[in-house]
Design a protein around this motif. Structure first.
Motif, PDB file in Angstrom:
ATOM      1  N   MET A   1      33.035   1.093 103.120  1.00 22.20           N
ATOM      2  CA  MET A   1      32.486   2.293 103.717  1.00 22.20           C
ATOM      3  C   MET A   1      32.516   2.158 105.230  1.00 22.20           C
ATOM      4  N   PHE A   2      32.916   3.211 105.913  1.00 23.69           N
ATOM      5  CA  PHE A   2      33.085   3.158 107.348  1.00 23.69           C
ATOM      6  C   PHE A   2      32.424   4.360 108.002  1.00 23.69           C
ATOM      7  N   PRO A   3      31.996   4.215 109.256  1.00 26.17           N
ATOM      8  CA  PRO A   3      31.358   5.335 109.944  1.00 26.17           C
ATOM      9  C   PRO A   3      32.270   6.551 110.010  1.00 26.17           C
ATOM     10  N   PHE A   4      31.659   7.707 110.082  1.00 26.44           N
ATOM     11  CA  PHE A   4      32.333   8.997 110.053  1.00 26.44           C
ATOM     12  C   PHE A   4      32.024   9.735 111.356  1.00 26.44           C
ATOM     13  N   PRO A   5      32.550   9.245 112.497  1.00 24.73           N
ATOM     14  CA  PRO A   5      32.230   9.880 113.775  1.00 24.73           C
ATOM     15  C   PRO A   5      33.140  11.066 114.057  1.00 24.73           C
ATOM     16  N   GLY A  15      23.048  30.013 107.679  1.00 20.20           N
ATOM     17  CA  GLY A  15      23.198  30.184 106.244  1.00 20.20           C
ATOM     18  C   GLY A  15      23.547  28.930 105.487  1.00 20.20           C
ATOM     19  N   ILE A  16      23.763  27.831 106.157  1.00 26.17           N
ATOM     20  CA  ILE A  16      24.069  26.583 105.468  1.00 26.17           C
ATOM     21  C   ILE A  16      23.326  25.459 106.177  1.00 26.17           C
ATOM     22  N   GLY A  17      22.745  24.554 105.395  1.00 26.57           N
ATOM     23  CA  GLY A  17      22.011  23.444 105.965  1.00 26.57           C
ATOM     24  C   GLY A  17      22.927  22.286 106.311  1.00 26.57           C
ATOM     25  N   THR A  18      22.349  21.250 106.908  1.00 26.23           N
ATOM     26  CA  THR A  18      23.102  20.047 107.228  1.00 26.23           C
ATOM     27  C   THR A  18      22.400  18.819 106.665  1.00 26.23           C
ATOM     28  N   LEU A  19      23.175  17.762 106.493  1.00 21.33           N
ATOM     29  CA  LEU A  19      22.679  16.474 106.020  1.00 21.33           C
ATOM     30  C   LEU A  19      23.182  15.381 106.949  1.00 21.33           C
ATOM     31  N   ASP A  20      22.474  14.243 106.971  1.00 17.65           N
ATOM     32  CA  ASP A  20      22.989  13.083 107.684  1.00 17.65           C
ATOM     33  C   ASP A  20      24.290  12.626 107.048  1.00 17.65           C
ATOM     34  N   ASN A  21      25.251  12.264 107.862  1.00 20.82           N
ATOM     35  CA  ASN A  21      26.547  11.788 107.369  1.00 20.82           C
ATOM     36  C   ASN A  21      26.985  10.617 108.238  1.00 20.82           C
ATOM     37  N   VAL A  22      26.755   9.422 107.755  1.00 24.62           N
ATOM     38  CA  VAL A  22      26.987   8.219 108.539  1.00 24.62           C
ATOM     39  C   VAL A  22      28.235   7.471 108.089  1.00 24.62           C
ATOM     40  N   TYR A  23      28.590   7.585 106.809  1.00 26.06           N
ATOM     41  CA  TYR A  23      29.673   6.768 106.257  1.00 26.06           C
ATOM     42  C   TYR A  23      30.745   7.621 105.596  1.00 26.06           C
ATOM     43  N   ILE A 181      31.359  25.576 106.450  1.00 24.90           N
ATOM     44  CA  ILE A 181      31.527  24.153 106.126  1.00 24.90           C
ATOM     45  C   ILE A 181      32.060  23.389 107.333  1.00 24.90           C
ATOM     46  N   TYR A 182      33.044  23.972 108.003  1.00 23.35           N
ATOM     47  CA  TYR A 182      33.637  23.296 109.160  1.00 23.35           C
ATOM     48  C   TYR A 182      32.655  23.209 110.327  1.00 23.35           C
ATOM     49  N   ASN A 183      32.019  24.306 110.656  1.00 21.95           N
ATOM     50  CA  ASN A 183      31.176  24.368 111.846  1.00 21.95           C
ATOM     51  C   ASN A 183      29.840  23.657 111.689  1.00 21.95           C
ATOM     52  N   ALA A 184      29.409  23.432 110.442  1.00 23.52           N
ATOM     53  CA  ALA A 184      28.140  22.734 110.226  1.00 23.52           C
ATOM     54  C   ALA A 184      28.269  21.231 110.411  1.00 23.52           C
ATOM     55  N   THR A 185      29.495  20.745 110.571  1.00 20.51           N
ATOM     56  CA  THR A 185      29.732  19.310 110.693  1.00 20.51           C
ATOM     57  C   THR A 185      29.852  18.923 112.162  1.00 20.51           C
ATOM     58  N   SER A 186      29.052  17.944 112.558  1.00 25.74           N
ATOM     59  CA  SER A 186      29.077  17.432 113.918  1.00 25.74           C
ATOM     60  C   SER A 186      28.818  15.937 113.849  1.00 25.74           C
ATOM     61  N   THR A 187      28.658  15.284 114.976  1.00 25.22           N
ATOM     62  CA  THR A 187      28.462  13.845 114.982  1.00 25.22           C
ATOM     63  C   THR A 187      27.234  13.465 114.160  1.00 25.22           C
ATOM     64  N   GLY A 188      27.458  12.716 113.083  1.00 21.94           N
ATOM     65  CA  GLY A 188      26.362  12.248 112.248  1.00 21.94           C
ATOM     66  C   GLY A 188      25.797  13.264 111.295  1.00 21.94           C
ATOM     67  N   TYR A 204      31.389  14.630  96.042  1.00 25.53           N
ATOM     68  CA  TYR A 204      31.459  13.171  96.204  1.00 25.53           C
ATOM     69  C   TYR A 204      31.292  12.867  97.692  1.00 25.53           C
ATOM     70  N   ARG A 205      30.152  12.282  98.049  1.00 21.92           N
ATOM     71  CA  ARG A 205      29.829  12.078  99.457  1.00 21.92           C
ATOM     72  C   ARG A 205      30.482  10.821 100.022  1.00 21.92           C
ATOM     73  N   LEU A 206      30.941   9.930  99.170  1.00 23.95           N
ATOM     74  CA  LEU A 206      31.748   8.774  99.558  1.00 23.95           C
ATOM     75  C   LEU A 206      31.116   7.933 100.650  1.00 23.95           C
ATOM     76  N   GLY A 207      29.948   7.407 100.342  1.00 24.06           N
ATOM     77  CA  GLY A 207      29.305   6.475 101.244  1.00 24.06           C
ATOM     78  C   GLY A 207      27.897   6.846 101.608  1.00 24.06           C
ATOM     79  N   ASP A 208      27.602   8.144 101.700  1.00 26.16           N
ATOM     80  CA  ASP A 208      26.256   8.591 102.064  1.00 26.16           C
ATOM     81  C   ASP A 208      25.430   8.915 100.829  1.00 26.16           C
TER      82      ASP A 208
END
Length: 208
Positions: A1-5, A15-23, A181-188, A204-208
């Motif tokens: 598993m590797f960081p997802f910067p 209209g869409i929430g966000t989650l922590d995404n580290v890996y 989906i695209y715009n809700a994703t940022s660093t972490g 499949y969150r693949l690490g988180d």
């Protein structure tokens, strides 16, 4: 598993929430893959559907390397990299020998993260990368027989790079949802797909 910067900071979409995404997960292009099993919840590709994932690679001349392939059912689906030296992506769907919509875009081997969304509505197929709809060429796909991330085809070919946040939907995502989906994703951070009006059937969150 590797960081997802990420190198950008996008605004959180309404209209869409966000989650922590580290890996994320990194695959070596030799024998690494993620097996999805054969649960009937994955058998969605006979009707309208969408697939979304993030990928990152720097292969100089990729050739049909699968990002994900669902091929144990009658109706099959694959997301791939481009044909031969094309550095774009492809999308295969159908029974028997699926139709392959390939060489959509180019330049995605830049070592940065990119989001791909592929959709089917009736007989209409669309490919979006980084929330932009792309044109493509059409051919045939030598499909495998397994449901896996980072490997596929009848003679297995393995993906060399990173993949994250793989989601399968049993309906067509429209442009607004692709944008969310695209715009809700940022660093972490990444989009919380469970906050969509209709969540994915598999995620499949693949690490988180």
């Amino acid at each position: 598993m590797f960081p997802f910067p990420f190198s950008f900071v996008a605004p959180t979409a309404s209209g869409i929430g966000t989650l922590d995404n580290v890996y994320s997960m990194e695959f070596d292009g030799i024998n690494d893959y993620f097996d999805l099993g054969t649960d009937s919840s994955l058998d969605i590709f006979g009707g309208d559907f969408s697939v979304s994932l993030w990928f990152n690679h720097s292969i100089s001349s990729p050739n049909k390397q699968p990002l994900i392939e669902i091929a144990s059912f009658t109706n099959k689906m694959a997301l791939t990299l481009g044909l031969s030296g094309n550095t774009g992506v492809g999308f295969a769907v159908g029974s028997g020998t699926p139709v392959w919509n390939y060489n959509a875009g180019s330049g995605y081997n830049d070592g940065n993260w990119h989001n791909i969304v592929a959709t089917k509505t009736g007989t209409t197929y669309k490919i979006f990368v980084d929330n932009t709809e792309l044109s493509f060429s059409t051919g045939a796909w030598a499909v495998g027989s397994n449901n896996r991330i980072a490997v596929g085809r009848s003679v297995p070919v393995y993906f060399n790079g990173k993949i994250d946040e793989v989601a399968l939907f049993n309906y067509t995502l429209d442009q607004d949802q692709v944008d969310e989906i695209y715009n809700a994703t940022s660093t972490g951070k990444t989009a919380d797909l469970d906050t969509l009006d209709t969540p994915p059937v598999a995620w499949y969150r693949l690490g988180d």
